[in-house]
Motif scaffolding. Sequence first.
Motif, PDB file in Angstrom:
ATOM      1  N   PRO A  14       0.816  -1.220   0.000  1.00  0.00           N
ATOM      2  CA  PRO A  14       0.000   0.000   0.000  1.00  0.00           C
ATOM      3  C   PRO A  14       0.852   1.274   0.000  1.00  0.00           C
ATOM      4  O   PRO A  14       1.982   1.273   0.501  1.00  0.00           O
ATOM      5  N   PHE A  15       0.315   2.351  -0.575  1.00  0.00           N
ATOM      6  CA  PHE A  15       0.970   3.662  -0.534  1.00  0.00           C
ATOM      7  C   PHE A  15      -0.083   4.733  -0.767  1.00  0.00           C
ATOM      8  O   PHE A  15      -1.130   4.479  -1.376  1.00  0.00           O
ATOM      9  N   GLY A  16       0.214   5.950  -0.291  1.00  0.00           N
ATOM     10  CA  GLY A  16      -0.668   7.091  -0.542  1.00  0.00           C
ATOM     11  C   GLY A  16      -2.117   6.780  -0.223  1.00  0.00           C
ATOM     12  O   GLY A  16      -2.443   6.268   0.843  1.00  0.00           O
ATOM     13  N   GLU A  17      -2.986   7.085  -1.190  1.00  0.00           N
ATOM     14  CA  GLU A  17      -4.418   6.846  -0.961  1.00  0.00           C
ATOM     15  C   GLU A  17      -4.809   5.382  -1.157  1.00  0.00           C
ATOM     16  O   GLU A  17      -5.944   4.993  -0.897  1.00  0.00           O
ATOM     17  N   HIS A  18      -3.858   4.552  -1.596  1.00  0.00           N
ATOM     18  CA  HIS A  18      -4.162   3.130  -1.852  1.00  0.00           C
ATOM     19  C   HIS A  18      -3.880   2.306  -0.595  1.00  0.00           C
ATOM     20  O   HIS A  18      -2.829   1.690  -0.451  1.00  0.00           O
ATOM     21  N   GLU A  19      -4.853   2.326   0.336  1.00  0.00           N
ATOM     22  CA  GLU A  19      -4.666   1.594   1.600  1.00  0.00           C
ATOM     23  C   GLU A  19      -4.657   0.086   1.376  1.00  0.00           C
ATOM     24  O   GLU A  19      -4.074  -0.672   2.149  1.00  0.00           O
ATOM     25  N   VAL A  20      -5.384  -0.337   0.346  1.00  0.00           N
ATOM     26  CA  VAL A  20      -5.268  -1.717  -0.140  1.00  0.00           C
ATOM     27  C   VAL A  20      -4.732  -1.578  -1.561  1.00  0.00           C
ATOM     28  O   VAL A  20      -5.317  -0.880  -2.372  1.00  0.00           O
ATOM     29  N   ASN A  21      -3.606  -2.218  -1.839  1.00  0.00           N
ATOM     30  CA  ASN A  21      -3.044  -2.082  -3.185  1.00  0.00           C
ATOM     31  C   ASN A  21      -3.573  -3.227  -4.059  1.00  0.00           C
ATOM     32  O   ASN A  21      -3.239  -4.398  -3.854  1.00  0.00           O
ATOM     33  N   SER A  22      -4.408  -2.863  -5.024  1.00  0.00           N
ATOM     34  CA  SER A  22      -5.055  -3.885  -5.862  1.00  0.00           C
ATOM     35  C   SER A  22      -4.040  -4.711  -6.653  1.00  0.00           C
ATOM     36  O   SER A  22      -4.337  -5.833  -7.058  1.00  0.00           O
ATOM     37  N   SER A  23      -2.829  -4.165  -6.856  1.00  0.00           N
ATOM     38  CA  SER A  23      -1.830  -4.933  -7.613  1.00  0.00           C
ATOM     39  C   SER A  23      -1.428  -6.189  -6.837  1.00  0.00           C
ATOM     40  O   SER A  23      -1.359  -7.286  -7.397  1.00  0.00           O
ATOM     41  N   TRP A  24      -1.176  -6.063  -5.547  1.00  0.00           N
ATOM     42  CA  TRP A  24      -0.769  -7.223  -4.746  1.00  0.00           C
ATOM     43  C   TRP A  24      -1.949  -8.176  -4.521  1.00  0.00           C
ATOM     44  O   TRP A  24      -1.802  -9.393  -4.566  1.00  0.00           O
ATOM     45  N   VAL A  25      -3.150  -7.621  -4.369  1.00  0.00           N
ATOM     46  CA  VAL A  25      -4.358  -8.452  -4.242  1.00  0.00           C
ATOM     47  C   VAL A  25      -4.536  -9.291  -5.513  1.00  0.00           C
ATOM     48  O   VAL A  25      -4.808 -10.501  -5.454  1.00  0.00           O
ATOM     49  N   ALA A  26      -4.337  -8.649  -6.686  1.00  0.00           N
ATOM     50  CA  ALA A  26      -4.476  -9.357  -7.969  1.00  0.00           C
ATOM     51  C   ALA A  26      -3.413 -10.444  -8.125  1.00  0.00           C
ATOM     52  O   ALA A  26      -3.696 -11.544  -8.617  1.00  0.00           O
ATOM     53  N   VAL A  27      -2.193 -10.152  -7.671  1.00  0.00           N
ATOM     54  CA  VAL A  27      -1.100 -11.138  -7.771  1.00  0.00           C
ATOM     55  C   VAL A  27      -1.380 -12.340  -6.853  1.00  0.00           C
ATOM     56  O   VAL A  27      -1.149 -13.497  -7.231  1.00  0.00           O
ATOM     57  N   GLN A  28      -1.919 -12.069  -5.669  1.00  0.00           N
ATOM     58  CA  GLN A  28      -2.265 -13.175  -4.763  1.00  0.00           C
ATOM     59  C   GLN A  28      -3.388 -14.035  -5.355  1.00  0.00           C
ATOM     60  O   GLN A  28      -3.397 -15.255  -5.207  1.00  0.00           O
ATOM     61  N   GLU A  29      -4.304 -13.384  -6.038  1.00  0.00           N
ATOM     62  CA  GLU A  29      -5.387 -14.100  -6.713  1.00  0.00           C
ATOM     63  C   GLU A  29      -4.819 -14.981  -7.836  1.00  0.00           C
ATOM     64  O   GLU A  29      -5.224 -16.135  -8.010  1.00  0.00           O
ATOM     65  N   LEU A  30      -3.849 -14.433  -8.575  1.00  0.00           N
ATOM     66  CA  LEU A  30      -3.172 -15.198  -9.625  1.00  0.00           C
ATOM     67  C   LEU A  30      -2.478 -16.423  -9.027  1.00  0.00           C
ATOM     68  O   LEU A  30      -2.538 -17.521  -9.586  1.00  0.00           O
ATOM     69  N   GLU A  31      -1.848 -16.226  -7.883  1.00  0.00           N
ATOM     70  CA  GLU A  31      -1.147 -17.341  -7.224  1.00  0.00           C
ATOM     71  C   GLU A  31      -2.152 -18.441  -6.853  1.00  0.00           C
ATOM     72  O   GLU A  31      -1.873 -19.632  -7.004  1.00  0.00           O
ATOM     73  N   ARG A  32      -3.333 -18.038  -6.372  1.00  0.00           N
ATOM     74  CA  ARG A  32      -4.382 -19.016  -6.044  1.00  0.00           C
ATOM     75  C   ARG A  32      -4.843 -19.765  -7.295  1.00  0.00           C
ATOM     76  O   ARG A  32      -5.043 -20.973  -7.277  1.00  0.00           O
ATOM     77  N   LEU A  33      -5.009 -19.033  -8.386  1.00  0.00           N
ATOM     78  CA  LEU A  33      -5.458 -19.636  -9.646  1.00  0.00           C
ATOM     79  C   LEU A  33      -4.392 -20.553 -10.240  1.00  0.00           C
ATOM     80  O   LEU A  33      -4.697 -21.592 -10.813  1.00  0.00           O
ATOM     81  N   GLY A  34      -3.137 -20.123 -10.135  1.00  0.00           N
ATOM     82  CA  GLY A  34      -2.040 -20.786 -10.846  1.00  0.00           C
ATOM     83  C   GLY A  34      -2.065 -20.348 -12.307  1.00  0.00           C
ATOM     84  O   GLY A  34      -3.111 -19.943 -12.819  1.00  0.00           O
ATOM     85  N   VAL A  35      -0.933 -20.376 -12.977  1.00  0.00           N
ATOM     86  CA  VAL A  35      -0.893 -19.973 -14.389  1.00  0.00           C
ATOM     87  C   VAL A  35      -1.280 -21.185 -15.231  1.00  0.00           C
ATOM     88  O   VAL A  35      -2.354 -21.259 -15.790  1.00  0.00           O
ATOM     89  N   ASP A  36      -0.390 -22.168 -15.321  1.00  0.00           N
ATOM     90  CA  ASP A  36      -0.760 -23.522 -15.762  1.00  0.00           C
ATOM     91  C   ASP A  36       0.338 -24.460 -15.294  1.00  0.00           C
ATOM     92  O   ASP A  36       1.326 -24.027 -14.695  1.00  0.00           O
ATOM     93  N   GLU A  37       0.152 -25.767 -15.542  1.00  0.00           N
ATOM     94  CA  GLU A  37       1.081 -26.738 -14.925  1.00  0.00           C
ATOM     95  C   GLU A  37       2.497 -26.650 -15.480  1.00  0.00           C
ATOM     96  O   GLU A  37       3.429 -27.180 -14.882  1.00  0.00           O
ATOM     97  N   SER A  38       2.677 -25.952 -16.599  1.00  0.00           N
ATOM     98  CA  SER A  38       4.032 -25.848 -17.158  1.00  0.00           C
ATOM     99  C   SER A  38       4.809 -24.661 -16.579  1.00  0.00           C
ATOM    100  O   SER A  38       5.951 -24.416 -16.941  1.00  0.00           O
ATOM    101  N   VAL A  39       4.158 -23.912 -15.666  1.00  0.00           N
ATOM    102  CA  VAL A  39       4.775 -22.684 -15.152  1.00  0.00           C
ATOM    103  C   VAL A  39       5.096 -22.814 -13.666  1.00  0.00           C
ATOM    104  O   VAL A  39       4.258 -23.197 -12.851  1.00  0.00           O
ATOM    105  N   ASP A  40       6.326 -22.494 -13.332  1.00  0.00           N
ATOM    106  CA  ASP A  40       6.765 -22.414 -11.933  1.00  0.00           C
ATOM    107  C   ASP A  40       6.654 -20.944 -11.531  1.00  0.00           C
ATOM    108  O   ASP A  40       7.458 -20.116 -11.944  1.00  0.00           O
TER     109      ASP A  40
END
Length: 212
Positions: A14-40
Motif C-alpha cells: 500500500p501507498f498514498g491513498e491506496h490503503e489496499v493495493n489492488s496490484s498485490w491483491v491481484a497477484v495473490q489471486e493469480l497465485e491461487r489460480l495458478g498460471v498452468d502446470e508448465s509454469v513455476d
Amino acid sequence: MASKRKVIVTGFEPFGEHEVNSSWVAVQELERLGVDESVDLHVCEVPVEYQAVQSLLPSLWKEHEPQLAVHVGVSGLATTVTLEHCSHNKGYKRLDNCGFCPASHCCMENGPDCIHSVLDMDAVCKMVNGSGLGVTLSVSQDAGRYLCDYTYYTSLYLGHGHSAFIHVPPLGKPYSSQELGRALRAAILEMLKQLQTHEGHCDRERRHQRHH
C-alpha cells in the motif's frame, strides 16, 4: 518432460491513498489460480521504496533466473488492465514511502533513456481482448515515473527486455480481485506463448546458420 518455465510476478505494498493495493491483491489471486502446470510461479510483494527495488530486483533475477518477470502496479487513473510498452530512465522526483527519491532523478546513471520489452504488447492485448474474458486490456507508452516505472526499467535492464509491466485499476473500479487475477493469467499465458515462438524462431535461425 520439458522443464517448467519460471515466471516471477510482483505486486506493490500500500501507498498514498491506496490503503489496499489492488496490484498485490491481484497477484495473490493469480497465485491461487495458478498460471498452468508448465509454469513455476514465484510471487513477491515489493515495497514502494526506490532503494528496496534497487536491492530486491537484482536478487530476484539472480536467484530465480526467470524466463519472464511481470510486475503489477495500481493506477488510480486506470479503468482497464494496462500493458506498458516501455520504461523510462529519467524523471523520478516523487517521494517514496520513506520520503526518499533518487538525487539524480534517474534509475541508472548513463542508462538508456527508454527500454522496451521484447514482448509485443499490442499483440498480447488483442489476443486477450478477443478471448471473451470480460476484462478489457489496453496498452500504454508511459508507466508514470514513480515506483512502477522505476521497477520496470530496472527489471527490463536486468532481464534484457524479458519483462512486462501491467497496471491495474483500484479494486471494484470496475474489476474484482478475481477478474484481475484472471486477466493477469490470460496476459501471462499469451506472453509466454509469444516468447516460446520467438525462441523457437531464434533456434531455427541458429541451426540454419550452422548449416551454411
